[in-house]
Design an enzyme around this catalytic site. Structure first.
Site, PDB file in Angstrom:
ATOM      1  N   ASP A 101      11.684 -20.598  21.689  1.00  0.00           N
ATOM      2  CA  ASP A 101      11.717 -22.000  21.252  1.00  0.00           C
ATOM      3  C   ASP A 101      13.007 -22.643  21.767  1.00  0.00           C
ATOM      4  O   ASP A 101      13.899 -21.949  22.281  1.00  0.00           O
ATOM      5  CB  ASP A 101      11.660 -22.001  19.711  1.00  0.00           C
ATOM      6  CG  ASP A 101      11.545 -23.391  19.111  1.00  0.00           C
ATOM      7  OD1 ASP A 101      11.104 -24.315  19.813  1.00  0.00           O
ATOM      8  OD2 ASP A 101      11.899 -23.546  17.919  1.00  0.00           O
TER       9      ASP A 101
ATOM     10  N   GLU B 195      14.486 -26.134  26.121  1.00  0.00           N
ATOM     11  CA  GLU B 195      14.481 -27.256  27.091  1.00  0.00           C
ATOM     12  C   GLU B 195      15.775 -27.295  27.911  1.00  0.00           C
ATOM     13  O   GLU B 195      15.677 -27.710  29.067  1.00  0.00           O
ATOM     14  CB  GLU B 195      14.254 -28.575  26.347  1.00  0.00           C
ATOM     15  CG  GLU B 195      12.856 -28.710  25.771  1.00  0.00           C
ATOM     16  CD  GLU B 195      12.584 -27.770  24.583  1.00  0.00           C
ATOM     17  OE1 GLU B 195      13.553 -27.427  23.883  1.00  0.00           O
ATOM     18  OE2 GLU B 195      11.433 -27.374  24.399  1.00  0.00           O
TER      19      GLU B 195
ATOM     20  N   ASP C 283       6.033 -29.941  18.652  1.00  0.00           N
ATOM     21  CA  ASP C 283       6.052 -30.432  17.265  1.00  0.00           C
ATOM     22  C   ASP C 283       5.164 -31.650  17.070  1.00  0.00           C
ATOM     23  O   ASP C 283       5.625 -32.792  17.048  1.00  0.00           O
ATOM     24  CB  ASP C 283       7.480 -30.741  16.839  1.00  0.00           C
ATOM     25  CG  ASP C 283       8.347 -29.490  16.801  1.00  0.00           C
ATOM     26  OD1 ASP C 283       7.770 -28.380  16.762  1.00  0.00           O
ATOM     27  OD2 ASP C 283       9.580 -29.619  16.822  1.00  0.00           O
TER      28      ASP C 283
HETATM   29  O1  MIG Z   1      14.481 -27.466  15.349  1.00  0.00           O
HETATM   30  O2  MIG Z   1      12.168 -22.642  14.536  1.00  0.00           O
HETATM   31  O3  MIG Z   1       8.902 -26.428  17.823  1.00  0.00           O
HETATM   32  O4  MIG Z   1       7.608 -24.610  16.146  1.00  0.00           O
HETATM   33  O5  MIG Z   1       8.937 -23.848  13.782  1.00  0.00           O
HETATM   34  C1  MIG Z   1      13.247 -26.914  15.022  1.00  0.00           C
HETATM   35  C2  MIG Z   1      11.845 -23.764  13.777  1.00  0.00           C
HETATM   36  C3  MIG Z   1      13.097 -25.560  15.662  1.00  0.00           C
HETATM   37  C4  MIG Z   1      10.954 -26.103  16.621  1.00  0.00           C
HETATM   38  C5  MIG Z   1       9.617 -25.534  17.005  1.00  0.00           C
HETATM   39  C6  MIG Z   1       8.853 -25.164  15.769  1.00  0.00           C
HETATM   40  C7  MIG Z   1       9.648 -24.171  14.957  1.00  0.00           C
HETATM   41  C8  MIG Z   1      11.007 -24.750  14.601  1.00  0.00           C
HETATM   42  N1  MIG Z   1      11.724 -25.151  15.829  1.00  0.00           N
END
Ligand code: MIG
Length: 792
Positions: free
Chosen positions: A397, A400, A475
């Site tokens: 995650d 980017e 999200d």
């Molecule tokens: O700032 O890990 O897109 O799927 O549950 C949020 C917590 C960070 C973003 C992800 C989401 C995930 C969440 N993450």
């Protein structure tokens, strides 16, 4: 004001076995590389020659063929010809056009190549503009959350963390600078392999012009001829790569939330799935399993015995998947941080200090995944997690990369990257950072999960990222608009060469109504990646959280998912072997039917299933356009003629699913997880057709690598109607032993009128055949290795 610069007139040219190079009077070099008969690479150097040739997108195993091409010079032009295409370069203005061998112009330059000096950063802003045809359509370009046809819109590629994005938000998480164009029935693709921030304008600013440009790097693009759009995507993944087969369980149902903790909660939820008989294969731990969000650690209070937990889940048929973010907490008492510091793995600013950014753990440093030694180091961090504890998949995650509290929500432009030995700034590496992280993660799983197959899921990626990982769309929100978006984004990513993708079912942000959750499950049942996920700060989002009716309907569809696993796995195999996307917009199914070209909802899943999601509340029916062919309504075997729109009615517990006449489709029995039960006989459904139809069935152990040594079966079923006989032939490649005894055949559309069944010359005693008059089905058993079956 920047000045647009253009190539001058033709000065000279030369040819090598790989390319034709043309130089203009003002020193612009254009190289046309013949990749194969269908693919030509255009590469321009405006001033002092080409940069070192390197691409993260291209599959290192892809080697251009040594293709013969001809170059012909005339007064006004230079022509290059392959066995499929002709490129004409105008000597006067350096513009190019590509034609097929019938002389039809597929694409031509408008202004063509031009550039502007980048006065802030140096280098050039490299630009290309092409003429747009009146009837031209554009598809693809990654995860853009808009109508499938991109015409009239402009986009940017720059990976962004867009919490709660909406229709039209641009850019999003992924950067896939590849689109498909279609006009006059001819499809082609443009892959602009440039990792800087790039832009695409599809006849938006000027109605007759489509252009693309980037803030740095080279004008370096591939023209990919179809003429069928499905072949454009296939040829694109032939170059940028295809994934290996996932473990079969990864095509099952996944349950996720931010976050399931402590351990007792995990046990409670996983046990409840089994008690309620809702199939589920994968269970996720989001960031709260870690000790203060430190990657590769466990919170000792919430998860005192991770191995025990993972083992217990395994005994219940679950595969545990954990999240791993790129940010490493700055903490002198944290091994991973110290090791990284000692090995100098973290990204630095131009002047030397590390780039420090706030994310979940607080201040972090970030590994430079663009450096081979760093990827190698990262891969070894999975030894304990995968090798010892037994985690089966990793979720990447925030790659980017996303930062909190700073302008631009990411690294500043001066941050340095190795870029595999081509040092550069973040301006060039931003769009591939997430891809290289998921690559390093994949390499870690490859190391420690053997003999099992790895499973990785990522949020950010670039062209070629499909080689390493699956993905989700980010999200989203629990709204009907987002259900529509989930459908178009999954199709778009598939057109863009990235099949293994799905959305957060039910929506990540806010709480879905029971009805919305149900409709979402019904759509995702046929998406390559199928996972419920939610942000956890509102009501629960398990299939039982929405009342009895929603539970029953969700269960029914998740069971359908498991029944269709052999079909989805076969579609994955086709994607891996011949590049056909698993999910195909109906424009890709039949681009010669203009009715298909602007449709967003109707979707082909593999070769023979068409679905159409219900995307409105209180819907009792909807129009569905059925493309050419004849189609059985899955729920009652009613036959619908294609090439027209039909009004389909349904209740909450059904959604439009059609099976193409002539198809042969295998079903597994309902199971709680992959491999739960031994399959006695394989259900084979034969849908009576009127002409010849080919169906494929791929089978192997569902995990491991025996298939590389021939441990698989690829079965081809051809059905055909010849006078009063219906003939089904089977041919088989490979040498895997199926675990089941035989086929249990179910005939659809035969109206119970069967008189004779002859299997490999031997008449079958059909006195025992059961006729189910109500649904007009006929069932009987045959040898799984039959070669020819004649029904009359
Ligand atoms: O700032 O890990 O897109 O799927 O549950 C949020 C917590 C960070 C973003 C992800 C989401 C995930 C969440 N993450």
């Amino acid at each position: 004001m920047n000045i647009e610069l253009y190539p001058g007139a033709y000065a000279s040219h030369k040819t090598t076995p790989q390319y034709l190079e043309i130089v203009s009077t003002n020193g612009v070099q254009l190289r046309l590389y013949v990749i194969n008969d269908y693919v030509i690479r255009f590469r321009y150097a405006p001033e002092v020659g080409f940069e070192s040739d390197f691409s993260y997108a291209l599959d290192p195993n892809f080697k251009p063929e040594n293709i013969e091409f001809k170059v012909v010079e005339s007064d006004k032009t230079i022509e290059l010809k392959t066995a499929q295409l002709k490129v004409i370069i105008d000597k006067g203005d350096f513009k190019t056009k590509v034609l097929d061998l019938q002389g039809f112009t597929i694409i031509e330059d408008e202004k063509g190549f031009h550039w502007e000096e980048n006065k802030i950063y140096g280098g050039n802003i490299v630009q290309m503009s092409k003429a747009t045809q009146e009837n031209e359509h554009y598809y693809g370009l990654g995860d853009k959350p808009v109508h499938p046809n991109l015409r009239g819109k402009r986009f940017k590629n720059w990976g962004m963390d867009e919490y709660g994005f909406h229709r039209g938000t641009d850019p999003l998480y992924k950067s896939i600078p590849f689109y498909t164009g279609l006009h006059n029935d001819v499809g082609y693709g443009i892959f602009f392999d440039n990792t800087f921030k790039s832009y695409f304008d599809f006849a938006s600013e000027r109605k007759t012009v489509t252009s693309f440009w980037a803030n740095g790097g080279e004008m370096n693009y591939y023209f990919i001829y179809g003429p069928e759009m499905i072949d454009v995507t296939a040829r694109y993944t032939e170059m940028t790569g295809r994934p290996e087969l996932p473990p079969l369980w990864a095509l099952g149902y996944h349950q996720c939330k931010w976050s399931y903790y402590p351990e007792s909660k995990v046990r409670e939820v996983t046990t409840k799935f089994r008690e309620l008989n809702i199939p589920c294969d994968a269970f996720y731990l989001d960031i709260d399993y870690m000790d203060g969000f430190r990657c590769f650690t466990w919170d000792g209070d919430k998860f005192p015995q991770p191995k025990q937990l993972v083992d217990d889940l395994k005994a219940q048929g679950y595969k545990t998947i954990v999240i791993i973010d790129p940010g490493i907490k700055i903490d002198k008492d944290y091994d991973v941080f110290n090791e990284g510091l000692a090995k100098d793995v973290y990204c630095r600013r131009a002047d030397g200090p590390h780039i420090k950014g706030k994310v979940w753990p607080g201040d972090c440093y970030f590994p430079d995944f663009t450096k081979p030694e760093v990827r190698e180091w990262w891969s070894t961090l999975f030894e304990n997690m995968i090798g010892e504890i037994g985690v089966k998949g990793v979720w990447n995650d925030m790659n980017e990369p996303a930062l909190f509290e700073v302008e631009g929500k990411s690294f500043p432009p001066d941050v340095r990257h190795d870029y595999d030995g081509h040092p550069c700034s973040h301006r060039k590496a931003h769009n591939i950072y997430g891809m290289q992280m998921s690559r390093a993660t994949y390499e870690g799983l490859k190391k420690y999960s053997k003999p099992d197959r790895p499973f990785v899921i990522t949020r950010s990626t670039y062209s070629g990222g499909q080689r390493f990982t699956s993905a989700w769309t980010g999200d989203n929100i629990a709204s009907w608009e987002h259900l529509w978006l989930a459908n178009v984004q999954v199709q778009r990513m598939n057109v863009s060469g990235f099949s293994f993708i799905g959305s957060d079912v039910g929506g990540f942000i806010e709480h879905p109504t029971p009805e919305l959750y149900i409709r979402w499950v019904q759509l995702a049942t046929f998406h390559p990646f199928f996972r419920t996920h939610s942000s956890g700060d509102h009501g629960d989002q398990e299939p039982w959280s929405f009342g009895e009716e929603a539970l029953a309907i969700s269960r029914k569809f998740i069971e359908i998912r498991y029944m269709f696993l052999p079909y989805l796995y076969t579609s994955f195999y086709q994607y891996v072997t011949n590049g056909k996307p698993m999910v195909r917009p109906i424009s890709m199914y039949d681009q010669h039917d203009p009715e298909t070209l602007n449709r967003a909802d109707e979707t082909m899943i593999g070769d023979h299933i068409l679905i159409c999601p219900v995307i409105e509340p209180n819907s009792k029916g909807r129009y569905v356009y059925l493309p050419k062919g004849n189609w059985y309504y899955y729920w009652n075997d009613t036959l619908h003629e294609g090439s027209k729109e039909d009004f389909i009615t349904y209740k909450l517990d059904t959604s439009p699913i059609f099976i193409k006449a002539g198809a042969v489709i295998a079903n597994h029995p309902k199971m709680q997880y992959v491999g739960e039960k031994k399959i006695e006989n394989l259900d084979l459904h034969i849908y009576l057709g009127t002409g010849k139809e080919l169906s494929t069935l791929y089978e192997d152990k569902g995990d491991g690598y025996d298939y590389e040594e021939g441990g698989y079966l690829e079965k081809s079923f051809v059905t055909d109607k010849v006078k009063n006989q219906y003939i089904i032939t089977q041919s088989i490649i490979g040498n895997y032993e199926e675990e089941y005894g035989g086929y249990k055949i179910t005939l659809h559309g035969f109206d119970g009128k069967l008189k004779n069944v002859i299997v490999d010359e031997t008449p079958l005693d059909i006195s025992n055949i059961s006729y189910k008059d109500i649904d007009k089905k006929t069932e009987f058993f045959v040898n799984k290795r039959f070669s020819k079956m004649v029904l009359s």
